[in-house]
Design a protein around this motif. Structure first.
Motif, mmCIF file in Angstrom:
data_model
loop_
_atom_site.group_PDB
_atom_site.id
_atom_site.type_symbol
_atom_site.label_atom_id
_atom_site.label_comp_id
_atom_site.label_asym_id
_atom_site.label_seq_id
_atom_site.Cartn_x
_atom_site.Cartn_y
_atom_site.Cartn_z
ATOM 1 N N THR A 98 0.824 -1.205 0.000
ATOM 2 C CA THR A 98 0.000 0.000 0.000
ATOM 3 C C THR A 98 0.864 1.263 0.000
ATOM 4 O OG1 THR A 98 -1.694 -1.177 1.271
ATOM 5 C CG2 THR A 98 -1.846 1.230 1.182
ATOM 6 N N GLY A 99 0.684 2.087 -1.016
ATOM 7 C CA GLY A 99 1.402 3.344 -1.096
ATOM 8 C C GLY A 99 2.842 3.251 -1.552
ATOM 9 N N GLN A 100 3.338 2.042 -1.801
ATOM 10 C CA GLN A 100 4.724 1.911 -2.237
ATOM 11 C C GLN A 100 4.860 2.353 -3.692
ATOM 12 O OE1 GLN A 100 7.294 -1.293 -1.312
ATOM 13 N NE2 GLN A 100 6.206 -1.891 0.559
ATOM 14 N N ARG A 101 5.909 3.104 -3.966
ATOM 15 C CA ARG A 101 6.219 3.556 -5.314
ATOM 16 C C ARG A 101 7.029 2.475 -6.020
ATOM 17 N NH1 ARG A 101 3.291 7.830 -7.325
ATOM 18 N NH2 ARG A 101 2.721 9.174 -5.568
ATOM 19 N N VAL A 102 6.527 2.016 -7.158
ATOM 20 C CA VAL A 102 7.119 0.873 -7.851
ATOM 21 C C VAL A 102 7.328 1.210 -9.322
ATOM 22 C CG1 VAL A 102 6.794 -1.537 -8.528
ATOM 23 C CG2 VAL A 102 6.028 -0.762 -6.272
ATOM 24 N N LEU A 103 8.524 0.951 -9.811
ATOM 25 C CA LEU A 103 8.844 1.072 -11.232
ATOM 26 C C LEU A 103 8.948 -0.320 -11.831
ATOM 27 C CD1 LEU A 103 9.908 2.524 -13.829
ATOM 28 C CD2 LEU A 103 12.202 2.385 -12.797
ATOM 29 N N ILE A 104 8.246 -0.542 -12.940
ATOM 30 C CA ILE A 104 8.300 -1.827 -13.642
ATOM 31 C C ILE A 104 8.746 -1.569 -15.071
ATOM 32 C CG2 ILE A 104 7.046 -3.898 -14.342
ATOM 33 C CD1 ILE A 104 5.010 -3.246 -12.136
ATOM 34 N N THR A 159 4.613 2.850 -11.765
ATOM 35 C CA THR A 159 5.087 3.496 -12.983
ATOM 36 C C THR A 159 5.412 2.389 -13.976
ATOM 37 O OG1 THR A 159 6.026 5.384 -11.800
ATOM 38 C CG2 THR A 159 6.814 4.977 -14.038
ATOM 39 N N ALA A 160 4.657 2.352 -15.070
ATOM 40 C CA ALA A 160 4.837 1.338 -16.105
ATOM 41 C C ALA A 160 5.766 1.892 -17.172
ATOM 42 C CB ALA A 160 3.491 0.954 -16.718
ATOM 43 N N ALA A 161 6.936 1.283 -17.324
ATOM 44 C CA ALA A 161 7.940 1.778 -18.267
ATOM 45 C C ALA A 161 8.175 0.769 -19.374
ATOM 46 C CB ALA A 161 9.244 2.070 -17.529
ATOM 47 N N ASP A 162 8.371 1.273 -20.574
ATOM 48 C CA ASP A 162 8.626 0.385 -21.709
ATOM 49 C C ASP A 162 9.091 1.237 -22.886
ATOM 50 O OD1 ASP A 162 7.484 -2.757 -22.213
ATOM 51 O OD2 ASP A 162 8.072 -1.626 -24.003
ATOM 52 N N ASP A 164 3.104 3.414 -26.188
ATOM 53 C CA ASP A 164 1.656 3.190 -26.207
ATOM 54 C C ASP A 164 1.274 2.038 -25.289
ATOM 55 O OD1 ASP A 164 1.290 5.260 -28.000
ATOM 56 O OD2 ASP A 164 1.245 3.950 -29.767
ATOM 57 N N GLY A 165 2.070 0.968 -25.324
ATOM 58 C CA GLY A 165 1.800 -0.173 -24.449
ATOM 59 C C GLY A 165 1.956 0.184 -22.989
ATOM 60 N N ALA A 166 2.972 0.972 -22.668
ATOM 61 C CA ALA A 166 3.155 1.410 -21.287
ATOM 62 C C ALA A 166 1.968 2.249 -20.831
ATOM 63 C CB ALA A 166 4.452 2.209 -21.159
ATOM 64 N N ALA A 167 1.464 3.107 -21.728
ATOM 65 C CA ALA A 167 0.311 3.940 -21.391
ATOM 66 C C ALA A 167 -0.933 3.084 -21.148
ATOM 67 C CB ALA A 167 0.052 4.943 -22.506
ATOM 68 N N GLU A 168 -1.097 2.027 -21.951
ATOM 69 C CA GLU A 168 -2.234 1.119 -21.751
ATOM 70 C C GLU A 168 -2.150 0.441 -20.390
ATOM 71 O OE1 GLU A 168 -2.199 -1.564 -25.008
ATOM 72 O OE2 GLU A 168 -2.686 -0.041 -26.511
ATOM 73 N N THR A 169 -0.953 -0.030 -20.037
ATOM 74 C CA THR A 169 -0.780 -0.668 -18.734
ATOM 75 C C THR A 169 -1.070 0.326 -17.617
ATOM 76 O OG1 THR A 169 0.880 -2.215 -19.586
ATOM 77 C CG2 THR A 169 0.867 -1.826 -17.211
ATOM 78 N N ALA A 170 -0.545 1.540 -17.750
ATOM 79 C CA ALA A 170 -0.774 2.558 -16.731
ATOM 80 C C ALA A 170 -2.261 2.842 -16.559
ATOM 81 C CB ALA A 170 -0.027 3.835 -17.092
ATOM 82 N N ALA A 171 -2.985 2.854 -17.665
ATOM 83 C CA ALA A 171 -4.423 3.110 -17.592
ATOM 84 C C ALA A 171 -5.141 1.982 -16.861
ATOM 85 C CB ALA A 171 -4.997 3.281 -18.995
ATOM 86 N N GLU A 218 1.150 5.536 -13.723
ATOM 87 C CA GLU A 218 1.707 6.480 -14.682
ATOM 88 C C GLU A 218 2.602 5.724 -15.652
ATOM 89 O OE1 GLU A 218 3.890 9.340 -12.463
ATOM 90 O OE2 GLU A 218 5.477 7.958 -11.895
ATOM 91 N N ALA A 219 2.798 6.290 -16.836
ATOM 92 C CA ALA A 219 3.575 5.647 -17.891
ATOM 93 C C ALA A 219 4.876 6.389 -18.100
ATOM 94 C CB ALA A 219 2.774 5.608 -19.188
ATOM 95 N N LEU A 220 5.883 5.636 -18.553
ATOM 96 C CA LEU A 220 7.189 6.220 -18.825
ATOM 97 C C LEU A 220 7.780 5.519 -20.034
ATOM 98 C CD1 LEU A 220 9.508 8.103 -17.823
ATOM 99 C CD2 LEU A 220 10.367 6.139 -16.527
ATOM 100 N N ALA A 221 8.095 6.284 -21.074
ATOM 101 C CA ALA A 221 8.785 5.723 -22.235
ATOM 102 C C ALA A 221 10.254 5.539 -21.869
ATOM 103 C CB ALA A 221 8.648 6.650 -23.434
#
Length: 266
Positions: free
Chosen positions: A5-11, A34-37, A41-48, A53-56
């Motif tokens: 809960t509340g942990q900031r995670v980058l994938i 934070t979904a990175a790829d 577009d795929g990262a944005a879909e995962t974030a949604a 949030e998404a990150l290229a």
């Protein structure tokens, strides 16, 4: 059991497959993802899907991973976990492979050096900020052995990169432990998982894949991963056959040790 809960995670590698499954499951457990790829577009879909949030991010650029860690820490004040899941394949038979292929540099950078650079950046941030973090690095069953079901697929160079992932993760864990660094290291070792990477080499229909691969879905791999983190495991296998597949190397070294009489006094 870890409270996410509340942990900031980058994938990384979060646009599909295991990365997306981890993002969805972690978000369901309360993590802020934070979904990175490289696939923006795929990262944005995962974030949604996971309200994150998404990150290229292209980890072939050696500076990109550390820059992403610094950006997220600056934006959110901390980064609790990185799932270094991004990886690429490379199918060439060794006897015919062009070892001067520029694509090999990309293979090593993304599969091996990328997670190491992320670990370096994460431990620096955690030390400076005074929190404890974790990194989960995605290896492969190829990190451990030559799985019988895929020995005719020309995976030598890809497997070499995943062997490298395992030993780098082991050294990272050892250095962090011995130096008292605030970073927990784990290595995910997937066997046959139905993802875009495996489908590219084996075809779109898992029913046609070798039965002994024991294909599972990414969601199951993600469940095993988080269960293993709850248990505090370093090695995270997704299939029982990974242990059996290592037997050949173990017995070969044992046989050589006995024949050379290395256990006896000179």
């Amino acid at each position: 059991m870890i409270d996410w809960t509340g942990q900031r995670v980058l994938i990384t590698g979060a646009a599909s497959g295991i990365g997306r499954a981890l993002a969805v499951l972690l978000a369901a457990r309360g993590a802020l993802v934070t979904a990175a790829d490289i696939n923006a577009d795929g990262a944005a879909e995962t974030a949604a899907v996971c309200a994150g949030e998404a990150l290229a991010l292209d980890l072939a650029d050696g500076s990109a991973g550390p820059a992403a860690v610094e950006e997220l820490v600056a934006r959110h004040g901390r980064l609790d976990a990185v799932f270094a899941n991004a990886g690429i394949g490379h199918t060439r038979r060794l006897l015919k492979a062009d070892l001067d292929d520029p694509g090999l540099a990309r293979l090593w950078e993304i599969n091996m050096l990328g997670p190491t650079r992320l670990a370096q950046a994460l431990v620096r941030a955690a030390e400076a900020g005074g929190w404890r973090a974790r990194i989960v690095i995605t290896g492969s069953e190829n990190s451990l052995s030559l799985p019988p079901s895929i020995q005719n697929f020309g995976n030598g160079l890809y497997a070499a990169s995943k062997h490298g992932v395992l030993i780098l993760a082991e050294w990272l864990a050892t250095e962090c432990r011995n130096a008292g660094k605030p970073l927990d290291v784990h290595v995910l070792l997937p066997g046959g998982v139905y993802t875009g990477l495996t489908a590219a080499g084996l075809g779109d229909d898992p029913a046609r894949w070798p039965a002994d691969m024991g294909i599972i879905l990414p969601e199951r791999a993600a469940e095993i991963c988080l269960q293993s983190l709850d248990l505090g495991l370093f090695h995270i296998p997704t299939h029982a056959h990974l242990h059996d597949d290592m037997g050949g190397r173990y017995h070969s070294v044992g046989e050589a040790t006995a024949l050379l009489q290395l256990g006896k006094q000179a």
